[in-house]
Scaffold this active site. Structure first.
Site, PDB file in Angstrom:
ATOM      1  N   LYS A 261      17.789  50.080  23.910  1.00 49.34           N
ATOM      2  CA  LYS A 261      16.432  50.614  23.854  1.00 49.34           C
ATOM      3  C   LYS A 261      16.374  51.859  24.724  1.00 49.34           C
ATOM      4  O   LYS A 261      16.616  51.805  25.932  1.00 49.34           O
ATOM      5  CB  LYS A 261      15.440  49.570  24.354  1.00 49.34           C
TER       6      LYS A 261
ATOM      7  N   ARG B  54       1.515  52.591  23.117  1.00 51.39           N
ATOM      8  CA  ARG B  54       0.837  52.400  24.404  1.00 51.39           C
ATOM      9  C   ARG B  54      -0.674  52.404  24.206  1.00 51.39           C
ATOM     10  O   ARG B  54      -1.391  51.712  24.906  1.00 51.39           O
ATOM     11  CB  ARG B  54       1.319  53.446  25.418  1.00 51.39           C
TER      12      ARG B  54
ATOM     13  N   ARG C 194       9.806  55.118  32.241  1.00 52.15           N
ATOM     14  CA  ARG C 194      10.728  53.988  32.185  1.00 52.15           C
ATOM     15  C   ARG C 194      12.185  54.418  32.248  1.00 52.15           C
ATOM     16  O   ARG C 194      13.084  53.689  31.870  1.00 52.15           O
ATOM     17  CB  ARG C 194      10.493  53.202  30.885  1.00 52.15           C
TER      18      ARG C 194
ATOM     19  N   GLU D 234      25.808  47.959  26.528  1.00 50.31           N
ATOM     20  CA  GLU D 234      24.571  47.164  26.636  1.00 50.31           C
ATOM     21  C   GLU D 234      24.565  46.038  25.595  1.00 50.31           C
ATOM     22  O   GLU D 234      24.236  44.895  25.895  1.00 50.31           O
ATOM     23  CB  GLU D 234      23.348  48.057  26.392  1.00 50.31           C
TER      24      GLU D 234
ATOM     25  N   LYS E  64      16.609  50.803  19.207  1.00 50.58           N
ATOM     26  CA  LYS E  64      15.242  51.298  19.222  1.00 50.58           C
ATOM     27  C   LYS E  64      15.154  52.591  20.000  1.00 50.58           C
ATOM     28  O   LYS E  64      15.711  52.629  21.100  1.00 50.58           O
ATOM     29  CB  LYS E  64      14.356  50.234  19.878  1.00 50.58           C
TER      30      LYS E  64
ATOM     31  N   SER F 236       6.416  53.182  16.826  1.00 56.83           N
ATOM     32  CA  SER F 236       5.059  53.696  16.585  1.00 56.83           C
ATOM     33  C   SER F 236       5.028  55.205  16.342  1.00 56.83           C
ATOM     34  O   SER F 236       4.345  55.684  15.435  1.00 56.83           O
ATOM     35  CB  SER F 236       4.157  53.318  17.759  1.00 56.83           C
TER      36      SER F 236
ATOM     37  N   TYR G 228       6.023  49.462  11.139  1.00 57.89           N
ATOM     38  CA  TYR G 228       4.582  49.455  10.881  1.00 57.89           C
ATOM     39  C   TYR G 228       4.298  49.714   9.404  1.00 57.89           C
ATOM     40  O   TYR G 228       3.168  49.581   8.965  1.00 57.89           O
ATOM     41  CB  TYR G 228       3.885  50.495  11.777  1.00 57.89           C
TER      42      TYR G 228
HETATM   43  C1  PBG Z   1       7.675  47.190  25.819  1.00 55.59           C
HETATM   44  C2  PBG Z   1       7.682  47.702  24.425  1.00 55.59           C
HETATM   45  C3  PBG Z   1       7.385  48.988  24.006  1.00 55.59           C
HETATM   46  C4  PBG Z   1       7.516  49.007  22.626  1.00 55.59           C
HETATM   47  C5  PBG Z   1       7.869  47.731  22.229  1.00 55.59           C
HETATM   48  N1  PBG Z   1       7.989  46.933  23.349  1.00 55.59           N
HETATM   49  C6  PBG Z   1       6.906  50.154  24.794  1.00 55.59           C
HETATM   50  C7  PBG Z   1       7.709  50.726  25.876  1.00 55.59           C
HETATM   51  O1  PBG Z   1       8.882  50.402  26.086  1.00 55.59           O
HETATM   52  O2  PBG Z   1       7.139  51.546  26.566  1.00 55.59           O
HETATM   53  C8  PBG Z   1       7.276  50.204  21.772  1.00 55.59           C
HETATM   54  C9  PBG Z   1       7.182  49.964  20.322  1.00 55.59           C
HETATM   55  C10 PBG Z   1       6.672  51.114  19.539  1.00 55.59           C
HETATM   56  O3  PBG Z   1       6.513  52.259  20.018  1.00 55.59           O
HETATM   57  O4  PBG Z   1       6.391  50.886  18.363  1.00 55.59           O
HETATM   58  N2  PBG Z   1       7.030  45.952  25.892  1.00 55.59           N
END
Ligand code: PBG
Length: 326
Positions: free
Chosen positions: A196, A206, A219, A235, A250, A276, A315
């Site tokens: 990720k 968010r 992050r 990982e 991701k 997203s 989505y």
């Molecule tokens: C963290 C999490 C995130 C997403 C899924 N799980 C956000 C992040 O890491 O800041 C993002 C998913 C998306 O953008 O569709 N719980």
């Protein structure tokens, strides 16, 4: 001289193209991310994710019925709590919104479709980080692992078939596997957000979960650096060694090289999260009439499959599943 090779022969008709296609895309390849909010009477539209909502329990059920009818493979649930605290205790509270919704979906759908729970603290922490903080404001890896274990058990008790740790703490899969097994949940699957990346594409999410990272934070201290490719394999291997049943990459489109690498190196099921921001970009360009959004969505989701993913969190799940079923 005529060319000896004539690839166009195989492209002449739709039936021929379908017959020789190397990649398939069908509704069962999709997992739909869904948001359920605590204490809400009406679903609330998420402006940056057109067609998506912070659901009430009842609108959540309606949506899952539609997804199930369209043949979608599964859903992954995110809870939006009313109250947050420093530790994110809503994540493992048996009366927390995710657990309430999981129980309720379990009652209606049983094992008819795969119900997954995203496992993280960021929706529940007042500071918006994926783990608990030390006094200097950095995320305390090992203290967070214990809370992930509790959350996994709460989600399993509530009826999740799959828990999906997304916090990128070191050792999270092993800690969760141990916690689940100790509580008698040997059958619960772990789908690890293995690779990720710290991405600018999570913005609309968010908004969807009402998360803002305190003090303009980010992050980058726990999610991967987009400059790194080999690191993803390390990982993912570590996650498989710790007991991950499924691994994820991701975001999707900007990391297809990673999908392809992991497919070549690992033999566990592999998925990718079309996040997203990826959805929002296609929707926004489509709304402006700049692209044909359905065609682009199908092209992108197919690309994720072609790169080697078995399924895609997207989505677009409902819209494209319904389109493919027409
Ligand atoms: C963290 C999490 C995130 C997403 C899924 N799980 C956000 C992040 O890491 O800041 C993002 C998913 C998306 O953008 O569709 N719980």
């Amino acid at each position: 001289m005529f060319p000896a090779e004539r690839p166009r022969r195989l492209r002449r008709t739709p039936a021929l193209r379908r017959l020789v296609a190397e990649t398939t895309l069908s509704p069962v390849d999709f997992v739909a991310p869904l948001f359920v909010a605590e204490g809400r009477d009406e679903p609330r539209a998420i402006s940056a994710l057109p067609g998506h909502f912070q659901h009430t329990l009842s609108s959540l059920h309606e949506e899952v019925r539609a997804l199930h009818a369209a043949g979608v493979g599964g859903v992954i649930l995110f809870g939006v709590p009313e109250e947050k605290d420093e530790f994110g205790s809503g994540a493992w509270d048996p009366r927390g919104i995710a657990q309430v919704a999981l129980r309720s979906l379990r009652d209606e759908f049983g094992d008819d479709l795969v119900v997954m729970a995203d496992l993280c603290l960021d929706e529940y922490t007042s500071h918006g980080h994926c783990g608990v903080l030390r006094s200097d404001g950095t995320v305390d890896n090992d203290a967070t692992l214990e809370l992930y274990g509790r959350t996994a058990v709460a989600q399993a008790e509530a009826g999740a078939a799959v828990v999906a740790p997304s916090g990128m703490m070191d050792g999270q899969v092993g800690a969760i596997r141990t916690a689940l097994d100790d509580a008698g949940f040997e059958e619960i699957i772990i789908m690890a957000y293995a690779a990720k990346y710290a991405s600018g594409l999570y913005g609309p999410f968010r908004e969807a979960v009402g998360v803002e990272i305190a003090n303009g934070g980010d992050r980058h201290g726990y999610q991967q650096d987009s400059r790194n490719r080999r690191e993803a394999l390390r990982e993912a291997r570590a996650d498989v060694e710790q007991g991950a049943d499924i691994v994820m990459v991701k975001p999707a489109m900007t990391y297809l090289d990673i999908v392809s690498d992991l497919r070549a190196e690992l033999d566990v099921p592999l998925c990718a999260y079309h996040v997203s921001g990826e959805y929002a970009m296609v929707k926004a360009a489509g709304a402006n009439g700049w692209i044909d959004e359905k065609a682009v969505a199908i092209e992108q989701l197919t690309a994720v499959r072609r790169a080697g993913a078995d399924f895609v969190l997207t989505y677009f799940a409902r819209e494209i599943a319904e389109e493919l079923g027409r």
